[in-house]
Design an enzyme around this catalytic site. Structure first.
Site, PDB file in Angstrom:
ATOM      1  N   SER A 135       0.854  -1.188   0.000  1.00 56.15           N
ATOM      2  CA  SER A 135       0.000   0.000   0.000  1.00 56.15           C
ATOM      3  C   SER A 135       0.889   1.237   0.000  1.00 56.15           C
ATOM      4  O   SER A 135       1.709   1.419   0.900  1.00 56.15           O
ATOM      5  CB  SER A 135      -0.905  -0.010   1.225  1.00 56.15           C
ATOM      6  OG  SER A 135      -1.705   1.152   1.275  1.00 56.15           O
ATOM      7  N   LYS A 161      -1.047  -1.007  -4.468  1.00 56.08           N
ATOM      8  CA  LYS A 161      -2.272  -0.286  -4.107  1.00 56.08           C
ATOM      9  C   LYS A 161      -1.934   1.170  -3.871  1.00 56.08           C
ATOM     10  O   LYS A 161      -1.024   1.486  -3.094  1.00 56.08           O
ATOM     11  CB  LYS A 161      -2.920  -0.895  -2.858  1.00 56.08           C
ATOM     12  CG  LYS A 161      -4.230  -0.210  -2.481  1.00 56.08           C
ATOM     13  CD  LYS A 161      -4.920  -0.893  -1.310  1.00 56.08           C
ATOM     14  CE  LYS A 161      -4.377  -0.416   0.024  1.00 56.08           C
ATOM     15  NZ  LYS A 161      -5.160  -0.971   1.157  1.00 56.08           N
ATOM     16  N   LYS A 163      -3.137   4.794  -2.502  1.00 53.14           N
ATOM     17  CA  LYS A 163      -4.090   5.620  -1.780  1.00 53.14           C
ATOM     18  C   LYS A 163      -4.487   6.785  -2.689  1.00 53.14           C
ATOM     19  O   LYS A 163      -3.651   7.346  -3.410  1.00 53.14           O
ATOM     20  CB  LYS A 163      -3.473   6.154  -0.486  1.00 53.14           C
ATOM     21  CG  LYS A 163      -3.174   5.074   0.544  1.00 53.14           C
ATOM     22  CD  LYS A 163      -4.441   4.497   1.155  1.00 53.14           C
ATOM     23  CE  LYS A 163      -4.126   3.535   2.288  1.00 53.14           C
ATOM     24  NZ  LYS A 163      -5.348   3.017   2.947  1.00 53.14           N
ATOM     25  N   ASP A 188      -7.288   2.788  -3.187  1.00 49.03           N
ATOM     26  CA  ASP A 188      -7.996   2.801  -1.902  1.00 49.03           C
ATOM     27  C   ASP A 188      -8.324   4.241  -1.552  1.00 49.03           C
ATOM     28  O   ASP A 188      -7.426   5.074  -1.357  1.00 49.03           O
ATOM     29  CB  ASP A 188      -7.119   2.167  -0.817  1.00 49.03           C
ATOM     30  CG  ASP A 188      -7.803   2.110   0.542  1.00 49.03           C
ATOM     31  OD1 ASP A 188      -9.009   2.429   0.623  1.00 49.03           O
ATOM     32  OD2 ASP A 188      -7.130   1.747   1.520  1.00 49.03           O
ATOM     33  N   GLU A 213     -11.162   0.339  -3.648  1.00 48.19           N
ATOM     34  CA  GLU A 213     -11.459   0.016  -2.258  1.00 48.19           C
ATOM     35  C   GLU A 213     -12.149   1.177  -1.543  1.00 48.19           C
ATOM     36  O   GLU A 213     -11.666   2.309  -1.563  1.00 48.19           O
ATOM     37  CB  GLU A 213     -10.159  -0.341  -1.541  1.00 48.19           C
ATOM     38  CG  GLU A 213     -10.351  -0.858  -0.122  1.00 48.19           C
ATOM     39  CD  GLU A 213      -9.042  -1.264   0.529  1.00 48.19           C
ATOM     40  OE1 GLU A 213      -9.072  -1.557   1.735  1.00 48.19           O
ATOM     41  OE2 GLU A 213      -8.005  -1.291  -0.170  1.00 48.19           O
ATOM     42  N   ASP A 238     -14.077  -2.259   2.871  1.00 49.25           N
ATOM     43  CA  ASP A 238     -13.159  -2.337   4.005  1.00 49.25           C
ATOM     44  C   ASP A 238     -13.904  -1.868   5.246  1.00 49.25           C
ATOM     45  O   ASP A 238     -14.493  -2.675   5.985  1.00 49.25           O
ATOM     46  CB  ASP A 238     -11.929  -1.474   3.705  1.00 49.25           C
ATOM     47  CG  ASP A 238     -10.932  -1.386   4.854  1.00 49.25           C
ATOM     48  OD1 ASP A 238     -11.178  -1.964   5.927  1.00 49.25           O
ATOM     49  OD2 ASP A 238      -9.895  -0.721   4.687  1.00 49.25           O
ATOM     50  N   LYS A 262      -9.756  -6.995   7.858  1.00 49.75           N
ATOM     51  CA  LYS A 262      -8.772  -6.491   8.812  1.00 49.75           C
ATOM     52  C   LYS A 262      -9.126  -7.045  10.183  1.00 49.75           C
ATOM     53  O   LYS A 262     -10.247  -6.864  10.674  1.00 49.75           O
ATOM     54  CB  LYS A 262      -8.758  -4.959   8.838  1.00 49.75           C
ATOM     55  CG  LYS A 262      -8.110  -4.343   7.614  1.00 49.75           C
ATOM     56  CD  LYS A 262      -8.126  -2.833   7.661  1.00 49.75           C
ATOM     57  CE  LYS A 262      -7.406  -2.255   6.441  1.00 49.75           C
ATOM     58  NZ  LYS A 262      -7.620  -0.798   6.312  1.00 49.75           N
ATOM     59  N   GLY A 290      -3.883  -3.983   6.054  1.00 52.76           N
ATOM     60  CA  GLY A 290      -2.955  -3.592   7.110  1.00 52.76           C
ATOM     61  C   GLY A 290      -3.369  -2.301   7.780  1.00 52.76           C
ATOM     62  O   GLY A 290      -4.105  -1.492   7.216  1.00 52.76           O
TER      63      GLY A 290
END
Length: 375
Positions: A135, A161, A163, A188, A213, A238, A262, A290
């Site tokens: 990430s 991934k 952000k 995400d 996400e 998520d 998670k 994570g």
């Protein structure tokens, strides 16, 4: 199983590199650790609640209070068969899933030690190795982002991934795809978008993302369902998935095609396994997210990721991506093939560095059955 003592610790750890999401910039972590003593054995758990109630309504200070005043006393006075007993023991306390997970996961680890089996095996894991993605937080510039991606791909990570947030999305995805047309890529949003952004999000189909996400509200299924109907790209939920019931609702409403599990968000291993099983029975793949964990929480994520329906690379990356020095030995290492070997020794397989934890500790409390002792 009887718990002889529960030690609460707050440690402060600086991140090796700043990490930025749509919530803001994180440069260090205040972390609540729990240590269980039971008949000569010790086991550790980590609370993944942040410093502020931004990702969820929990934060380290509320988790400390709830653990000290409600959860730990119940655990100390309970009859415990194993980690699976914890949801029953904690049932009267509503919410506070991250606080519950820290204690429950330590109990599972303790049970694995007592049974002399690897934690992954106790959970029902079947994988000898787990596939790892990475990430990447919002960067100061596009150039720095591309350099970071290049470094992570060279390190072997199987999925990138990114952000994202309004203003750091379409142009970024376009640049990354132009340079790496074939890599496994996802994004995400951490709930950064709204209905007015539907057209923009729908345009991301052109980038062939593995998933988008949590683009919308953290507690939503309905509007995610509306958005998913407009997308070829899978939505992954998520924050919206707190338990098995949420997973079933989201799947039934077609709000997502992938679920991020998670450990702390769902309240510990018991509920994580239940979400995993519900998704598997309905053909929905899952992966392990994570929360900037230390090696204690990271070791638990490795064990969880060994379950059979964790078919997508997770965010369980190497310790060195986050910490100059972790609090476990050995540290979590990712191979050049982007894999982590699942430990085969009893318990989590990653012993703690007690001296390191002591040096980082800024607050502590010890609880024993029917008594509270300030250490």
């Amino acid at each position: 199983m009887k718990i002889d003592a529960i030690h609460l610790r707050e440690i402060n750890m600086p991140l090796a590199y700043p990490f930025e999401t749509s919530f803001g910039l994180t440069t260090g972590r205040r972390i609540l650790l729990v240590e269980l003593e039971s008949e000569g054995l010790t086991a550790w758990g980590e609370c993944v609640a942040g410093e502020h109630p931004y990702f969820s309504d929990e934060m380290i200070d509320t988790a400390w209070i709830i653990t000290e005043t409600e959860l730990a006393p119940r655990l100390l006075d309970a009859e415990i068969e194993g980690g699976g007993s914890c949801p029953r023991i904690f049932k009267q306390v509503r919410g506070h899933r991250m606080a519950k997970a820290a204690l429950e996961n330590a109990v599972w680890d303790l049970e694995a030690q007592r049974e002399a089996v690897p934690l992954a095996q106790l959970l029902g894991g079947t994988r000898e190795k787990i596939a790892c993605g990475v990430s990447i937080g919002i960067q100061p510039s596009l150039e720095q982002l591309l350099d970071t991606i290049a470094a992570e791909l060279a390190a072997g990570y199987q999925r990138i991934k990114l952000k994202c947030k309004p203003g750091w999305d379409t142009t970024i995805f376009e640049a990354v795809r132009k340079r790496w047309p074939e890599i496994l890529l996802s994004c995400d949003a951490n709930s950064a978008y709204r209905m007015r952004d539907f057209d923009a999000i729908a345009s991301w189909d052109q980038f062939k993302l593995l998933m988008i996400e949590q683009p919308l509200w953290y507690d939503d299924f309905y509007f995610h369902s509306m958005l998913q109907k407009r997308l070829d790209t899978a939505i992954c939920l998520d924050e919206s998935i707190r338990n098995r019931r949420d997973a079933l609702a989201a799947i039934e409403m077609e709000s997502c095609r992938i679920i991020n599990i998670k450990n702390g968000r769902v309240g510990g291993f018991s509920e994580a396994i239940a979400v995993h099983n519900a998704a598997a029975e309905r053909g929905i793949p899952v992966w392990c997210g994570g929360m900037l964990e230390t090696g204690i929480g990271r070791a638990h994520n490795v064990a969880l990721s060994s379950l059979p329906n964790f078919t997508l690379p997770g965010d369980v990356s190497a310790s060195s991506r986050y910490w100059a020095e972790d609090i476990i030995e050995p540290a979590v290492i990712v191979s050049t093939k982007g894999e982590i070997v699942v430990p085969t020794t009893p318990g989590s397989g990653y012993p703690v560095q007690r001296d390191r934890i002591e040096a980082l500790t800024v607050r502590r409390q010890t609880l024993r059955p029917k008594a509270l002792v300030t250490a």
